[in-house]
Scaffold this motif. Structure first.
Motif, mmCIF file in Angstrom:
data_model
loop_
_atom_site.group_PDB
_atom_site.id
_atom_site.type_symbol
_atom_site.label_atom_id
_atom_site.label_comp_id
_atom_site.label_asym_id
_atom_site.label_seq_id
_atom_site.Cartn_x
_atom_site.Cartn_y
_atom_site.Cartn_z
ATOM 1 N N ALA A 89 0.708 -0.932 0.278
ATOM 2 C CA ALA A 89 -0.196 0.170 0.359
ATOM 3 C C ALA A 89 0.939 1.501 -0.038
ATOM 4 N N LYS A 90 1.543 0.861 0.848
ATOM 5 C CA LYS A 90 3.084 2.128 0.854
ATOM 6 C C LYS A 90 3.149 2.580 -0.544
ATOM 7 N N ARG A 91 3.707 1.172 -1.529
ATOM 8 C CA ARG A 91 4.541 1.848 -2.278
ATOM 9 C C ARG A 91 3.569 2.243 -3.432
ATOM 10 N N LEU A 92 2.134 1.526 -3.516
ATOM 11 C CA LEU A 92 1.215 2.216 -4.528
ATOM 12 C C LEU A 92 0.518 3.332 -3.823
ATOM 13 N N ILE A 93 0.526 4.300 -2.698
ATOM 14 C CA ILE A 93 0.562 5.732 -2.215
ATOM 15 C C ILE A 93 1.463 6.541 -2.879
ATOM 16 N N ALA A 94 2.741 6.193 -2.519
ATOM 17 C CA ALA A 94 3.730 6.861 -3.140
ATOM 18 C C ALA A 94 3.725 7.170 -5.193
ATOM 19 N N ALA A 95 3.112 5.410 -5.684
ATOM 20 C CA ALA A 95 3.170 5.823 -7.232
ATOM 21 C C ALA A 95 2.099 6.718 -7.174
ATOM 22 N N GLY A 96 0.843 6.493 -6.495
ATOM 23 C CA GLY A 96 -0.366 8.159 -7.286
ATOM 24 C C GLY A 96 -1.353 7.481 -7.809
ATOM 25 N N GLY A 97 -2.154 8.383 -8.510
ATOM 26 C CA GLY A 97 -3.148 7.972 -9.248
ATOM 27 C C GLY A 97 -3.845 7.366 -8.899
ATOM 28 N N PHE A 117 -6.606 -6.248 1.196
ATOM 29 C CA PHE A 117 -7.976 -5.778 2.199
ATOM 30 C C PHE A 117 -8.655 -5.918 1.416
ATOM 31 N N ASN A 118 -10.041 -6.237 2.538
ATOM 32 C CA ASN A 118 -11.116 -6.409 2.016
ATOM 33 C C ASN A 118 -12.158 -5.430 2.166
ATOM 34 N N SER A 119 -11.799 -4.309 3.101
ATOM 35 C CA SER A 119 -12.955 -2.913 2.872
ATOM 36 C C SER A 119 -12.294 -1.716 3.442
ATOM 37 N N LYS A 120 -11.751 -0.664 2.941
ATOM 38 C CA LYS A 120 -11.565 0.134 3.567
ATOM 39 C C LYS A 120 -10.813 0.458 4.680
ATOM 40 N N ALA A 121 -12.402 0.322 5.899
ATOM 41 C CA ALA A 121 -12.042 0.522 7.271
ATOM 42 C C ALA A 121 -10.724 -0.648 7.411
ATOM 43 N N THR A 122 -10.942 -1.020 6.938
ATOM 44 C CA THR A 122 -10.198 -2.465 7.520
ATOM 45 C C THR A 122 -8.529 -2.625 7.004
ATOM 46 N N PHE A 123 -8.645 -1.392 5.847
ATOM 47 C CA PHE A 123 -7.355 -0.763 6.197
ATOM 48 C C PHE A 123 -6.530 0.095 6.688
ATOM 49 N N ASN A 124 -7.547 1.142 6.399
ATOM 50 C CA ASN A 124 -7.458 2.012 8.078
ATOM 51 C C ASN A 124 -7.112 1.942 8.642
ATOM 52 N N ARG A 125 -7.316 0.956 9.897
ATOM 53 C CA ARG A 125 -7.045 0.242 10.608
ATOM 54 C C ARG A 125 -5.965 -0.274 10.919
ATOM 55 N N VAL A 126 -5.643 -1.268 9.639
ATOM 56 C CA VAL A 126 -4.373 -2.144 10.141
ATOM 57 C C VAL A 126 -3.495 -0.821 9.823
ATOM 58 N N PHE A 127 -3.467 -0.513 8.245
ATOM 59 C CA PHE A 127 -2.439 0.840 8.191
ATOM 60 C C PHE A 127 -1.686 1.843 9.619
ATOM 61 N N SER A 173 -3.843 8.774 4.857
ATOM 62 C CA SER A 173 -3.524 10.447 4.548
ATOM 63 C C SER A 173 -2.740 10.940 5.448
ATOM 64 N N GLN A 174 -2.167 10.748 6.348
ATOM 65 C CA GLN A 174 -1.589 11.161 7.237
ATOM 66 C C GLN A 174 0.456 10.819 6.243
ATOM 67 N N TYR A 175 0.192 9.027 6.260
ATOM 68 C CA TYR A 175 1.256 9.029 5.161
ATOM 69 C C TYR A 175 1.715 9.813 4.338
ATOM 70 N N LYS A 176 0.826 10.050 3.126
ATOM 71 C CA LYS A 176 0.632 10.128 1.924
ATOM 72 C C LYS A 176 0.963 11.869 1.991
ATOM 73 N N SER A 177 0.637 12.009 2.781
ATOM 74 C CA SER A 177 1.223 14.203 3.476
ATOM 75 C C SER A 177 2.579 14.286 3.474
ATOM 76 N N SER A 178 2.683 13.136 4.772
ATOM 77 C CA SER A 178 3.956 13.471 4.796
ATOM 78 C C SER A 178 5.073 12.257 3.733
#
Length: 67
Positions: free
Chosen positions: A20-28, A40-50, A59-64
């Motif tokens: 996910a971090k790699r994909l965030i960095a790639a953008g788009g 991940f099966n849902s955005k909520a699970t993704f957010n919690r685990v991340f 979002s904080q990671y992307k901004s950083s």
């Protein structure tokens, strides 16, 4: 489990967050697309685990990464 001193699920979630971090960095892609592409099966699970793994939300990671 003993060699890595973490559970299988925690190990797999770490790999998913790395992707996910790699994909965030790639953008788009939206966070939902990144969540699904990372296994991940849902955005909520993704957010919690991340947040559990990195200590920040996606979002904080992307901004950083884009000061």
């Amino acid at each position: 489990n003993q060699g890595l001193e973490l559970s299988f699920n925690r190990f797999i979630n770490g790999l998913r967050v790395d992707e996910a971090k790699r994909l965030i960095a790639a953008g788009g892609q939206s966070f939902l697309q990144i969540a699904m592409a990372s296994g991940f099966n849902s955005k909520a699970t993704f957010n919690r685990v991340f947040r559990d793994v990195t200590g920040m939300t996606p979002s904080q990671y992307k901004s950083s990464q884009n000061p």
